[in-house]
Every structure is written in C-alpha cells, then in structure tokens.
Design a protein around this motif. Structure first.
Motif, short mmCIF file in Angstrom:
data_model
loop_
_atom_site.label_atom_id
_atom_site.label_comp_id
_atom_site.label_asym_id
_atom_site.label_seq_id
_atom_site.Cartn_x
_atom_site.Cartn_y
_atom_site.Cartn_z
N LEU A 1 -4.75 2.24 3.50
CA LEU A 1 -3.92 2.27 2.30
C LEU A 1 -4.72 1.67 1.16
O LEU A 1 -5.14 0.51 1.21
CB LEU A 1 -2.63 1.48 2.52
CG LEU A 1 -1.60 1.51 1.39
CD1 LEU A 1 -1.17 2.94 1.06
CD2 LEU A 1 -0.39 0.66 1.74
N LEU A 2 -4.96 2.46 0.13
CA LEU A 2 -5.70 2.04 -1.05
C LEU A 2 -4.73 1.40 -2.04
O LEU A 2 -3.78 2.03 -2.47
CB LEU A 2 -6.40 3.25 -1.67
CG LEU A 2 -7.32 3.01 -2.85
CD1 LEU A 2 -8.48 2.07 -2.45
CD2 LEU A 2 -7.88 4.33 -3.36
N GLN A 3 -4.97 0.13 -2.37
CA GLN A 3 -4.10 -0.62 -3.28
C GLN A 3 -4.95 -1.24 -4.39
O GLN A 3 -5.29 -2.42 -4.32
CB GLN A 3 -3.35 -1.70 -2.53
CG GLN A 3 -2.43 -1.17 -1.46
CD GLN A 3 -1.73 -2.28 -0.70
OE1 GLN A 3 -2.37 -3.15 -0.14
NE2 GLN A 3 -0.42 -2.25 -0.69
N PRO A 4 -5.31 -0.47 -5.42
CA PRO A 4 -6.13 -1.01 -6.50
C PRO A 4 -5.49 -2.24 -7.13
O PRO A 4 -4.30 -2.24 -7.45
CB PRO A 4 -6.20 0.14 -7.51
CG PRO A 4 -5.90 1.36 -6.71
CD PRO A 4 -4.96 0.91 -5.63
N GLY A 5 -6.27 -3.31 -7.26
CA GLY A 5 -5.75 -4.54 -7.83
C GLY A 5 -4.71 -5.22 -6.96
O GLY A 5 -3.99 -6.10 -7.41
N GLY A 6 -4.61 -4.80 -5.71
CA GLY A 6 -3.64 -5.38 -4.80
C GLY A 6 -2.23 -4.82 -4.96
O GLY A 6 -1.30 -5.24 -4.30
N CYS A 7 -2.07 -3.85 -5.85
CA CYS A 7 -0.75 -3.26 -6.09
C CYS A 7 -0.63 -1.95 -5.33
O CYS A 7 -1.54 -1.13 -5.32
CB CYS A 7 -0.56 -2.96 -7.57
SG CYS A 7 -0.67 -4.40 -8.62
N GLN A 8 0.49 -1.78 -4.70
CA GLN A 8 0.72 -0.54 -3.96
C GLN A 8 1.19 0.53 -4.93
O GLN A 8 2.23 0.40 -5.57
CB GLN A 8 1.76 -0.75 -2.87
CG GLN A 8 1.91 0.48 -1.99
CD GLN A 8 2.72 0.19 -0.75
OE1 GLN A 8 2.83 -0.94 -0.33
NE2 GLN A 8 3.30 1.22 -0.18
N LEU A 9 0.41 1.60 -5.05
CA LEU A 9 0.78 2.72 -5.90
C LEU A 9 1.46 3.76 -5.03
O LEU A 9 0.88 4.76 -4.66
CB LEU A 9 -0.47 3.33 -6.55
CG LEU A 9 -1.32 2.39 -7.38
CD1 LEU A 9 -2.56 3.11 -7.88
CD2 LEU A 9 -0.52 1.85 -8.55
N ASP A 10 2.68 3.50 -4.63
CA ASP A 10 3.35 4.38 -3.69
C ASP A 10 3.89 5.60 -4.42
O ASP A 10 4.93 5.55 -5.06
CB ASP A 10 4.47 3.63 -2.96
CG ASP A 10 4.54 4.04 -1.51
OD1 ASP A 10 4.10 5.15 -1.19
OD2 ASP A 10 5.02 3.25 -0.71
N THR A 11 3.15 6.68 -4.33
CA THR A 11 3.53 7.93 -4.98
C THR A 11 4.30 8.79 -3.99
O THR A 11 3.88 9.87 -3.60
CB THR A 11 2.27 8.68 -5.45
OG1 THR A 11 1.41 8.85 -4.32
CG2 THR A 11 1.55 7.92 -6.52
N ASP A 12 5.44 8.28 -3.58
CA ASP A 12 6.25 8.94 -2.56
C ASP A 12 6.76 10.29 -3.03
O ASP A 12 6.95 10.52 -4.21
CB ASP A 12 7.47 8.08 -2.20
CG ASP A 12 7.07 6.70 -1.75
OD1 ASP A 12 6.01 6.57 -1.12
OD2 ASP A 12 7.82 5.75 -2.02
N SER A 13 6.98 11.13 -2.06
CA SER A 13 7.52 12.45 -2.36
C SER A 13 9.03 12.40 -2.61
O SER A 13 9.62 13.39 -2.99
CB SER A 13 7.22 13.41 -1.21
OG SER A 13 7.74 12.90 -0.02
#
Length: 94
Positions: free
Chosen positions: A26-38
C-alpha cells in the motif's frame, strides 16, 4: 513472485490478495492513505479485513526499493550461511 503496489486498501489490496500475489504493498505518500475506492460497500468480517490488509505500507517507491534490497541482502546472507554449513569444516568460502 508478484508484488502488487497500489494506493487503495479496498480496491488494490483486495485485488492483490484475491489474485494470490506474493506481496500487496500500500503506497501512502507522506504517510496519508489515498484511498481511491470504487465506492462499493466494504465488509467488516475478519476475512474481508484480512483481504484489505497489505503486506507492507510505504511512503514512496524509493522506500519500497529499499525494503526489497534489504530482503534480498538478508536472503543472500542466509544463502551464504547455508553454504558454509554444507561444507561443515569451519572455513568460510567466498
């Protein structure tokens, strides 16, 4: 082995785990989860939570490269030790 890298626990990690990938990152830039859920409903059963659970979380692809290199270095050390054990004479061969 296949390592699947994505930015969504619900979409990408689920797909990676369903496909049987060797790793789900899981890639979390800056420690933030960019959850681009469907947008579909997410279940909370134990199996559904495990399906969304990544093998590893990283902030960048550089971090992932570092982790892979560390694992490969450890594997190389382990292979060398096993090779030494095969000889069993106390000498280190290179």
């Amino acid at each position: 082995d296949v390592i699947f890298v994505g930015d969504s626990a619900n979409d990408d990690m689920s797909a990676a785990n369903r496909a049987g990938c060797g790793g789900a990152v899981l890639l979390q830039p800056g420690g933030c989860q960019l959850d681009t859920d469907s947008g579909y409903a997410v279940g909370d059963s134990e199996s559904e939570i495990l399906e969304r659970t990544p093998s590893l979380c990283v902030e960048s692809l550089s971090d992932l490269k570092f982790c892979i290199e560390a694992v490969l270095n450890e594997q190389e050390k382990s292979d060398t030790i096993q090779s030494d054990e095969v000889h069993g004479d106390g000498y280190v061969y290179s």
